[in-house]
Design an enzyme around this catalytic site. Structure first.
Site, PDB file in Angstrom:
ATOM      1  N   GLU A 145     -39.747  36.823 -86.768  1.00 15.26           N
ATOM      2  CA  GLU A 145     -41.115  36.597 -86.291  1.00 15.26           C
ATOM      3  C   GLU A 145     -41.620  35.222 -86.698  1.00 15.26           C
ATOM      4  O   GLU A 145     -42.826  34.985 -86.757  1.00 15.26           O
ATOM      5  CB  GLU A 145     -42.049  37.682 -86.860  1.00 15.26           C
ATOM      6  N   ASP A 194     -45.682  32.142 -88.885  1.00 15.90           N
ATOM      7  CA  ASP A 194     -45.093  33.445 -89.198  1.00 15.90           C
ATOM      8  C   ASP A 194     -46.140  34.535 -88.960  1.00 15.90           C
ATOM      9  O   ASP A 194     -47.283  34.430 -89.431  1.00 15.90           O
ATOM     10  CB  ASP A 194     -44.616  33.490 -90.649  1.00 15.90           C
ATOM     11  N   ILE A 195     -45.763  35.581 -88.201  1.00 15.22           N
ATOM     12  CA  ILE A 195     -46.691  36.676 -87.917  1.00 15.22           C
ATOM     13  C   ILE A 195     -46.926  37.482 -89.185  1.00 15.22           C
ATOM     14  O   ILE A 195     -45.982  37.889 -89.871  1.00 15.22           O
ATOM     15  CB  ILE A 195     -46.133  37.580 -86.802  1.00 15.22           C
TER      16      ILE A 195
END
Length: 552
Positions: A468, A425-426
């Site tokens: 994301e 996950d960004i």
């Protein structure tokens, strides 16, 4: 001539020799069957004899031209059509018809006897690129912009050589041609000389290289000049280097694309081997199936992009086999190309109605075979990609990547293998969208996807799980090794510079790893990886953690 080309020609020549050797026994056998026609009208089962002879002539008509004997193939076709007219008649052929047929068959024998030498065949082939870092040459007079391009592309694994003048670029190209060229045609560079140089470079290459243009202006004239030298991208300054890399990645993707897979179903082994060699020489993968009853096993194991299907086969015709394939939803989208010496348009249409997509008439040139198969395979894979992959990143969609994980777990259950699953996950992605806008956020998402495509193995599976967030499946990889892989990926992503106007920024991601244990299902494995990801986020972000039940 390359070693691959030489080997292919030797294999084709050997097949041709084997075919001519086979004819030494087949033509006499046909002669015996033809001579037996003299008493045909006295037999009650005369249609069975005619049908058996017609089938053999059909096979000869289809194979002879492919192996360099077109005259023999045409004669066999004429004989086959004559036998077809006999079978459509209510009565057995009379003595005159049989006598004329035997005379015509003597021409087949004479044509065969005149073929004393093996014919050499040269087919089109494409050499596969070796696995290496793509070499990108950059002509950019501005040192800051040049350095920024080099930093971005190097972070993605490209080998970058930068030049500030045309003289430097010419020296680089003279030493070795690049895989792609980034050329600045802004007012402070030798615009005309640069465009002329690229045009001459492209003309000297058998396969033009991708060229991306950088410019200060967004004018029609400069766009037209770029197109005329074969440019495949045009970027106006201030330069968005991540968008530049994304275009490069798409243009160079063909190098790492898995070869198209072709399943050849034909009872004529030598002819099938010829087709397979021709297609393999063109960079495709080919597999031969001579037993139609094994069709489902071959489809499941080989996953062909195209099926080449002989129309006339004993026990199971091509159209019947096509309908068998179409009985199951997972094979509905696989193109089926019929191969036959059948020239009657009505019969061809009747075969196409029964599950086929195209019809190639034997004999056909090697080039025609390659073009037809490649076009169908390319289109089929594009359709599959549209149905299964995320439009922004080109990664598998949420449902599809979960399906692949389920399949990998089933395989591990059977083989005793190991599977690691990673949730990525960004970090603080909402701030990227809020500060720079959603288009820039999309570039960040795509950049991480491209980085994973480049750095992970071809057998690794990556999907966009949502927003994301990504799901990565590493088969035959334990959690400790998976940790090393993800850490390398995390550091590389953190080094990629992103830009929005004159602003530059960096992004990071957090990751959680879980390793499959016997008895775990797909949702349990993902849940463990998600818990490890949550722990990494809670512990400060920009880190990778392995699931540990004791730490919860």
């Amino acid at each position: 001539m390359s070693t691959e080309q030489s080997t292919l020609e030797q294999q084709l020549a050997l097949l041709h020799q084997q075919y001519l050797t086979r004819l030494q026994s087949e033509i006499p056998e046909l002669a015996l069957q033809v001579s037996a026609l003299a008493t045909l009208s006295q037999k009650q089962n005369w249609r069975d004899e005619v049908k058996a002879l017609k089938f053999k002539l059909h096979t000869l008509a289809g194979s002879a031209g492919t192996f360099g004997l077109p005259a023999l193939g045409r004669l066999a076709k004429n004989l086959e059509l004559e036998l077809r007219s006999w079978m459509e008649s209510p009565a057995a052929p009379d003595a005159d018809q049989i006598r004329d047929f035997i005379v015509l068959f003597q021409q087949v024998q004479q044509t065969h006897q005149a073929s004393h030498q093996v014919l050499s065949v040269t087919s089109s082939s494409q050499q596969k690129h070796t696995e290496r870092h793509a070499a990108i040459y950059v002509l950019e007079s501005n040192q800051e912009t040049s350095g920024y391009i080099e930093l971005t592309l190097t972070s993605f694994g490209y080998k970058v050589n930068a030049a500030t003048t045309m003289a430097e670029l010419k020296q680089l190209v003279d030493a070795q041609s690049p895989d792609a060229l980034v050329l600045d045609i802004s007012s402070d560079t030798e615009v005309g000389e640069g465009l002329d140089f690229v045009a001459k470079l492209q003309a000297s290459l058998s396969t033009p290289i991708p060229v991306l243009i950088l410019a200060d202006e967004d004018s029609f004239e400069q766009h037209l000049a770029a197109v005329r030298i074969g440019a495949q991208g045009y970027f106006v300054k201030p330069l968005n280097t991540t968008a530049l890399e994304a275009r490069l990645q798409r243009l160079l993707a063909v190098r790492s694309r898995e070869a198209f897979r072709v399943l050849i179903v034909d009872d004529d082994q030598l002819l099938a081997e010829h087709y397979a060699l021709v297609l393999q020489g063109a960079g495709l993968r080919a597999e031969i199936l001579s037993d139609p009853s094994k069709i489902y096993d071959s489809l499941t194991r080989f996953h062909p992009d195209v099926v080449l299907l002989d129309v006339n086969m004993p026990y199971c015709s091509g159209p019947e086999l096509a309908q068998l394939i179409r009985l199951h939803d997972q094979w509905l989208s696989v193109p089926i190309i019929y191969l036959s010496s059948e020239t009657d348009s009505d019969r061809q249409l009747a075969a196409l109605v029964k599950g086929g997509d195209d019809f190639l008439t034997k004999p056909m040139s090697d080039t025609a075979l390659i073009v037809a198969v490649f076009a169908r395979a390319q289109r089929a894979r594009q359709v599959v990609d549209m149905m299964t992959k995320d439009s922004l990143t080109g990664l598998l969609q949420h449902a599809r990547v979960k399906e692949r994980l389920t399949y990998e777990l089933q395989r591990a259950e059977r083989t005793g293998g190991v599977v690691s699953t990673i949730m990525i996950d960004i970090d603080l992605f909402k701030k990227v969208n809020d500060n720079y806008g959603h288009p820039v956020g999309d570039q960040v998402i795509s950049s991480l996807a491209n980085l994973m495509k480049q750095q992970l193995r071809k057998i690794d599976i990556v999907g966009r799980y949502g927003g994301e967030e990504y799901l990565v499946i590493l088969s035959d990889c334990g959690k400790e090794h998976a940790f090393t892989v993800v850490e390398q990926l995390r550091k590389a992503f953190a080094a990629i510079p992103f830009s929005c106007g004159d602003s530059h920024f960096y992004c990071t991601f957090s990751a959680g790893i879980s390793e499959w244990q016997h008895g775990m299902d797909t949702d349990q494995l993902i849940e463990q990886a998600d818990q490890a990801l949550y722990q990494a986020k809670r512990s400060g972000r920009n880190q990778t953690l392995i699931f540990d039940a004791k730490a919860l």
